[in-house]
Motif scaffolding. Sequence first.
Motif, PDB file in Angstrom:
ATOM      1  N   ASN A  62      15.753 -38.466 -26.178  1.00  0.00           N
ATOM      2  CA  ASN A  62      14.748 -38.739 -25.144  1.00  0.00           C
ATOM      3  C   ASN A  62      13.399 -38.992 -25.825  1.00  0.00           C
ATOM      4  O   ASN A  62      12.920 -38.192 -26.625  1.00  0.00           O
ATOM      5  N   TYR A  63      12.776 -40.059 -25.493  1.00  0.00           N
ATOM      6  CA  TYR A  63      11.544 -40.469 -26.159  1.00  0.00           C
ATOM      7  C   TYR A  63      10.413 -39.485 -25.898  1.00  0.00           C
ATOM      8  O   TYR A  63       9.723 -39.048 -26.818  1.00  0.00           O
ATOM      9  N   HIS A  64      10.241 -39.109 -24.651  1.00  0.00           N
ATOM     10  CA  HIS A  64       9.127 -38.243 -24.293  1.00  0.00           C
ATOM     11  C   HIS A  64       9.321 -36.824 -24.866  1.00  0.00           C
ATOM     12  O   HIS A  64       8.387 -36.236 -25.424  1.00  0.00           O
ATOM     13  N   SER A  65      10.562 -36.320 -24.705  1.00  0.00           N
ATOM     14  CA  SER A  65      10.806 -34.991 -25.264  1.00  0.00           C
ATOM     15  C   SER A  65      10.728 -35.014 -26.789  1.00  0.00           C
ATOM     16  O   SER A  65      10.211 -34.071 -27.420  1.00  0.00           O
ATOM     17  N   ARG A  66      11.223 -36.107 -27.394  1.00  0.00           N
ATOM     18  CA  ARG A  66      11.126 -36.239 -28.846  1.00  0.00           C
ATOM     19  C   ARG A  66       9.678 -36.300 -29.288  1.00  0.00           C
ATOM     20  O   ARG A  66       9.283 -35.695 -30.304  1.00  0.00           O
ATOM     21  N   LYS A  67       8.870 -37.001 -28.524  1.00  0.00           N
ATOM     22  CA  LYS A  67       7.455 -37.103 -28.864  1.00  0.00           C
ATOM     23  C   LYS A  67       6.770 -35.746 -28.738  1.00  0.00           C
ATOM     24  O   LYS A  67       5.980 -35.356 -29.615  1.00  0.00           O
ATOM     25  N   ARG A  68       7.066 -35.020 -27.657  1.00  0.00           N
ATOM     26  CA  ARG A  68       6.490 -33.688 -27.509  1.00  0.00           C
ATOM     27  C   ARG A  68       6.946 -32.758 -28.632  1.00  0.00           C
ATOM     28  O   ARG A  68       6.157 -31.969 -29.178  1.00  0.00           O
TER      29      ARG A  68
END
Length: 284
Positions: A62-68
């Motif tokens: 997941n892009y957003h979770s990975r970014k967080r």
Amino acid sequence: MIYLNDCATHIQKNFRAFLGRRYYRILVKNSVLIMKLNHYNAMATKIQKVWRGFYVRKYVFNYHSRKRYLDALQIKNEIVRSELEEYAEQQEQIRIRKEEEEIKKKKEYLARKNHHLISTEVIPGIYNSPFLPYPTEAEYLLQNVKPLLHAKKKKDKTPYDPTCRSYQLPRPQQLPPLSSKPQGPFREPGDVQKQRYKPFQPTLRVATSFTSLEQARQMMKAEEWVTRINDDIFVPFSKKDFNYEPLLHTTSKYGHLYYGNRFFREEFLDRHITPKKQKGTKNK
């Protein structure tokens, strides 16, 4: 015979044709089944691919979770890096402090060892040159430390007793036997052992008390006090009301002694002197 051969050939031909058709039908049926299974497998693979892709995009990548996660990991890395830098700085300071203490101890030891090089009021030391405006650091260090003293041995407070068993050498029970008596003017082993392990024989200086002279003087004073004749102390002549007590050698209860009064030869100084008449004088 010809007829029988033709019949046999015809039967074999028909039977072989039957086996061939039967085998072909089996092959077709299996091929159709395989095609169906391949179709189903393709459909199942496609379904699995779509689901796995959705699951991975939704939960794994997941892009957003990975970014967080990456942002939090970066912050944590910065915190850990700062803590490690502080710890490394503390360790470096501790190491520098230890090195400085060791250098200081070495300087103090050398200063205590060379304390005789300190300057005095009469003679300046080598670290206090009169050509310098002020003394060096070594001179101040020599002034602030004490001289190095030699280690004193601990003295045993217990008095020395030569007859004590603890001062004597341990005596073996029995010497090993000798094969034969050695040649030469050697003593017997028993005499040598007796001479070696004999008890201590203290000298007169060791056996005599250190205060024997003072003790002898005290005993002489006590004897004089007991044996003296006149116990009265000397009284000065300023006391006129005190009657003189004569000594026992000149008087007694029976009267004066003859010693020194009667039996000494009397002297007449003018016995052999006769008056002579001088010239130019008249008799009176």
